[in-house]
Design a protein around this motif. Structure first.
Motif, PDB file in Angstrom:
ATOM      1  N   ASP A 187       0.824  -1.208   0.000  1.00 43.80           N
ATOM      2  CA  ASP A 187       0.000   0.000   0.000  1.00 43.80           C
ATOM      3  C   ASP A 187       0.857   1.256   0.000  1.00 43.80           C
ATOM      4  O   ASP A 187       0.481   2.277  -0.557  1.00 43.80           O
ATOM      5  CB  ASP A 187      -0.871   0.057   1.260  1.00 43.80           C
ATOM      6  CG  ASP A 187      -1.708  -1.192   1.422  1.00 43.80           C
ATOM      7  OD1 ASP A 187      -1.963  -1.831   0.405  1.00 43.80           O
ATOM      8  OD2 ASP A 187      -2.090  -1.501   2.563  1.00 43.80           O
ATOM      9  N   ASN A 188       1.982   1.190   0.698  1.00 44.88           N
ATOM     10  CA  ASN A 188       2.782   2.384   0.884  1.00 44.88           C
ATOM     11  C   ASN A 188       4.250   2.024   0.696  1.00 44.88           C
ATOM     12  O   ASN A 188       4.898   1.519   1.603  1.00 44.88           O
ATOM     13  CB  ASN A 188       2.523   2.910   2.306  1.00 44.88           C
ATOM     14  CG  ASN A 188       3.293   4.183   2.556  1.00 44.88           C
ATOM     15  OD1 ASN A 188       4.123   4.599   1.748  1.00 44.88           O
ATOM     16  ND2 ASN A 188       3.034   4.796   3.693  1.00 44.88           N
ATOM     17  N   VAL A 208      -1.896   9.428   9.986  1.00 40.76           N
ATOM     18  CA  VAL A 208      -2.216   9.209   8.574  1.00 40.76           C
ATOM     19  C   VAL A 208      -1.634  10.370   7.779  1.00 40.76           C
ATOM     20  O   VAL A 208      -2.174  11.469   7.816  1.00 40.76           O
ATOM     21  CB  VAL A 208      -3.744   9.176   8.324  1.00 40.76           C
ATOM     22  CG1 VAL A 208      -4.048   8.596   6.945  1.00 40.76           C
ATOM     23  CG2 VAL A 208      -4.453   8.387   9.384  1.00 40.76           C
ATOM     24  N   SER A 258      -7.646  -0.826  -0.467  1.00 44.52           N
ATOM     25  CA  SER A 258      -6.478  -0.434   0.347  1.00 44.52           C
ATOM     26  C   SER A 258      -5.392   0.226  -0.499  1.00 44.52           C
ATOM     27  O   SER A 258      -4.570   0.966   0.016  1.00 44.52           O
ATOM     28  CB  SER A 258      -5.847  -1.654   1.024  1.00 44.52           C
ATOM     29  OG  SER A 258      -6.721  -2.186   1.966  1.00 44.52           O
ATOM     30  N   ASP A 264      -6.703   5.937   2.128  1.00 35.25           N
ATOM     31  CA  ASP A 264      -5.756   6.023   3.249  1.00 35.25           C
ATOM     32  C   ASP A 264      -6.339   5.398   4.503  1.00 35.25           C
ATOM     33  O   ASP A 264      -5.608   4.923   5.367  1.00 35.25           O
ATOM     34  CB  ASP A 264      -5.427   7.495   3.538  1.00 35.25           C
ATOM     35  CG  ASP A 264      -4.790   8.175   2.339  1.00 35.25           C
ATOM     36  OD1 ASP A 264      -3.636   7.852   2.048  1.00 35.25           O
ATOM     37  OD2 ASP A 264      -5.467   9.005   1.678  1.00 35.25           O
ATOM     38  N   ARG A 289      -3.747  -0.476   6.405  1.00 31.01           N
ATOM     39  CA  ARG A 289      -4.374   0.849   6.435  1.00 31.01           C
ATOM     40  C   ARG A 289      -5.167   1.022   7.732  1.00 31.01           C
ATOM     41  O   ARG A 289      -5.824   0.069   8.181  1.00 31.01           O
ATOM     42  CB  ARG A 289      -5.386   0.973   5.286  1.00 31.01           C
ATOM     43  CG  ARG A 289      -4.771   0.952   3.909  1.00 31.01           C
ATOM     44  CD  ARG A 289      -3.979   2.187   3.646  1.00 31.01           C
ATOM     45  NE  ARG A 289      -3.696   2.337   2.221  1.00 31.01           N
ATOM     46  CZ  ARG A 289      -2.934   3.304   1.737  1.00 31.01           C
ATOM     47  NH1 ARG A 289      -2.372   4.198   2.545  1.00 31.01           N
ATOM     48  NH2 ARG A 289      -2.718   3.388   0.451  1.00 31.01           N
TER      49      ARG A 289
END
Ligand code: PEP
Ligand code: MN
Length: 681
Positions: A341-342, A436, A526, A530, A553
């Protein structure tokens, strides 16, 4: 000249001495075999009486006694230590296999999925794993690692054997990612000694070879040998055993392959050169995965694998790892991979020596959960590393300080009668603060989520986002999949809407939150959202809760329309238990006998929750009120009772809204609300 006297060597005495030595050696072998038999009986007895598998004191006193006896016999104590260390280590692995064989008896045949064909290293590793178990295996050869995992997930195979790392070429990223995303549990490991050979056809030899087929990993592991053959072309091939099969089929003596000796046997190839790897000690570690985890007898030395995410704060990883140190748990592996996701955040894969059923391991894991953003145990399984225990023979066994580690250990937080543990204040006294993209949820600053009930068009969501941002809201909301009470109501724009919301969030630099309607959508949503919202109607959709629990998330869990606070916290527990520690709660009103408002805002829930849980709590006045006239007073009430933040529905033109228009504030009203909240009005 005198002839030198030639003496016939008299072989008689030496021959008979040799015979004597042979006899002694035979007797030693016989005694070793007998020792093994007795050792095996001890293992059964230990298991029957629940005694620990390894007894360090006994091992040390055994060696001490042997050293004393060695001196009496005029033998070198160093030699005796060496020999008995080998004997003890053999006995330990024998007992280990014995214990493992018994607990793993899960039926008499197993279908084993693996990547590769007959003769592949995965197959050899699978055979090694099952060798000492009363289970016959049949193979399911798959093209990719993911296919092997999939076969187990869908019941076409019982287990999959997947390589995770090699001592020469390192970790296999694809398999690590697969472990995180599949639902499989690690139930065992195999350390397979890889001995690469150069294989050719009957009439080929190292000198006649012009090209060599090999798996990229195998080629890396044999680079020194290949470097000595500068004129030979290396052809990459997807699978070691398959490269053997291919050259057999081609029958060309100028083409060779890198594979195992076993592959040579299976495909009728000749071993042109053995052991061509750079390192003598070349091991590949395989994990055995199944649908369900195994419970490992605490008497067996075991290992646990887990995945965790800690965020980017300086020292965050060190703090988490300190929990293992504090409980004296040896970490044996730490590997990192970017999260899907990140990409700027890492997932850490940790292996430690210990059984998850042991109290001190539970204490460490609880500590980790308090600090990490995500923690998932991949499995606990019998360890293949029978590490020699540290011996200190200069100190007599009886004098050695005996630290009763357990006595100094705090105990893990017990499950409360109300059915939650990780969500409770008992588990974590300090408040959870979720970050976040720089916005803090649950910190000292009151924060506001604003946006339309549903994303209706790009212009609509952009207008709402601009007003939300200008007024001081920090997170943008918008429903894309709308779970409506009536099937005829507007159902949302789906993924198209999510793209619009994400674009508005990007332009106004606000993280976004949207509702996930079903477990199947979690992974895809996801990627973009966020924060994942669980709507009131889904608060007890346990498969959905577990699925968002597997995501990294943050999750906003709304209160079910008729859920008690404890039921709500148990729903949160599902998410925490599945791994995700970033959960916050949203009070949105409950069903009561009162019909004047859409729902009854339970303001008391906020201070009560703050006593019971460390999770942040926010208030949604919009869905409680159902009427925009009531939204501002209810929002202020939420702030007054100590909520960490609010979620408010706004619309550039509420009269035209496709959902929840009557409760949506227009952009001016929202500006006024923000003025009141921040004390500017
Ligand atoms: C929402 O917030 O978009 C929503 C549908 O609310 P709830 O699940 O609380 O009804
Ligand atoms: Mn709504």
């Amino acid at each position: 000249m005198e002839e030198p006297i030639k003496r016939e060597p008299d072989d008689q005495p030496i021959e008979s001495l040799r015979e004597h030595v042979d006899g002694i050696d035979d007797a030693i072998l016989g005694l070793l075999a007998e020792r093994r038999r007795v050792s095996s009986e001890i293992a059964s007895e230990k298991q029957r009486t629940h005694r620990p598998f390894r007894d360090e004191d006994r091992e040390n006193s055994l060696l001490t006694k042997r050293i004393e006896a060695a001196r009496d016999h005029g033998l070198d104590p160093g030699l005796v230590v060496k020999i008995w260390e080998q004997i003890i280590s053999d006995s330990v692995s024998l007992q280990h296999e014995h214990f493992q064989g018994l607990i793993n008896d899960r039926g008499s045949t197993a279908v084993v999925a693996l990547q590769g064909i007959e003769g592949s290293y995965s197959q050899l590793a699978a055979e090694q794993f099952f060798r000492d178990k009363p289970i016959d295996i049949s193979l399911l050869a798959c093209t990719r690692f993911a296919d092997a995992a999939n076969a187990v997930e869908h019941g076409r195979a019982d287990v999959a054997v997947l390589p995770v790392e090699n001592t020469t070429s390192g970790g296999i990223a694809e398999v690590y990612d697969l472990l995180l995303h599949s639902r499989l549990a690690v139930i065992g490991e195999v350390k397979y000694r890889v001995q690469h050979c150069l294989l050719g056809t009957e009439d080929s030899s190292v000198d006649t070879i012009k090209s060599i087929y090999g798996h990229p990993q195998a080629v890396t592991q044999c680079s020194d040998f290949l470097g000595e053959l500068p004129d030979v072309e290396v052809v990459f091939f997807g699978d070691t055993a398959m490269s053997g099969r291919r050259i057999k089929a081609m029958g060309d003596p100028t083409i060779a392959a890198i594979a195992s000796e076993e592959a040579a046997r299976r495909f009728g190839l000749k071993v042109l050169k053995r052991d061509i790897g750079n390192r003598k000690e070349n091991f590949t570690r395989f994990l055995v995965v199944a649908r369900d985890p195994v419970v490992v007898d605490p008497q067996i030395p075991s290992k646990t694998s887990l995945v965790l995410a800690v965020g980017n704060d300086p020292g965050a990883l060190m703090e988490v790892l300190a929990d293992f140190r504090d409980q004296n748990i040896p970490l044996v592996k730490l590997e990192s991979r970017p999260t899907i996701d990140n990409p700027w955040e890492e997932m850490f894969y940790v292996d430690f020596d210990g059984n998850i059923s042991e109290p001190h391991v539970q204490v460490a894991l609880d500590g980790v959960r308090r600090k990490a953003k995500f923690v998932r145990v991949l499995g606990c399984y019998p360890s293949q590393d029978l590490r020699p225990q540290k011996r200190n023979l200069s100190v007599a066994a009886a004098e050695r300080p005996r630290v009763k580690a357990a006595a100094s250990r705090e105990s893990a937080v017990a499950l409360k009668a109300d059915g939650y543990r990780l969500a409770s204040r008992g588990h974590k006294t300090e408040n959870t603060v979720i970050d976040v993209r720089g916005v803090k949820i649950g910190g000292d600053d009151f924060f506001v989520i604003a946006g339309p009930c549903a994303v209706e068009s790009f212009d609509q969501v952009m207008a709402a986002a601009a007003a939300a941002k200008a007024a001081g809201a920090t997170i943008l909301r918008g429903g894309c999949f709308k779970p409506r009470t009536s099937p005829y109501s507007f159902q949302g724009l789906g993924y198209e809407g999510l793209e619009m919301l994400a674009e508005a969030g990007r332009i106004h630099d606000m993280p976004i939150v949207t509702e996930v309607p079903a477990p199947e959508e979690v992974e895809r949503m996801s990627e973009t959202s966020d924060i994942l919202q669980i709507g009131a109607r889904n608060m007890q959709n346990f498969t959905l809760l577990s699925e968002v629990g597997r995501s990294s998330r943050p999750v906003m869990l709304k209160r079910g329309m008729s859920a008690s606070l404890d039921e709500w916290l148990q729903a949160a527990e599902y998410i925490l238990d599945a791994g995700n520690q970033q959960v916050f709660l949203c009070e949105r009103g409950i069903r009561t006998f009162e019909t004047s408002t859409r729902n009854t805002l339970d303001v008391a829930a906020v201070p009560v929750l703050k006593q019971r849980t460390h999770l942040p709590v926010i208030v949604d006045p919009s869905h409680a009120a159902g009427d925009r006239q009531l939204v501002i007073p209810l929002a202020l009430a939420g702030q007054a009772v100590g909520a960490h933040g609010l979620m408010v529905e706004i619309h550039p033109n509420p009269a035209e809204a496709k959902s929840d228009g009557p409760q949506s504030l227009d952009l001016d009203d929202f500006d006024e609300l923000m003025g009141l909240i921040t004390g500017k009005i």
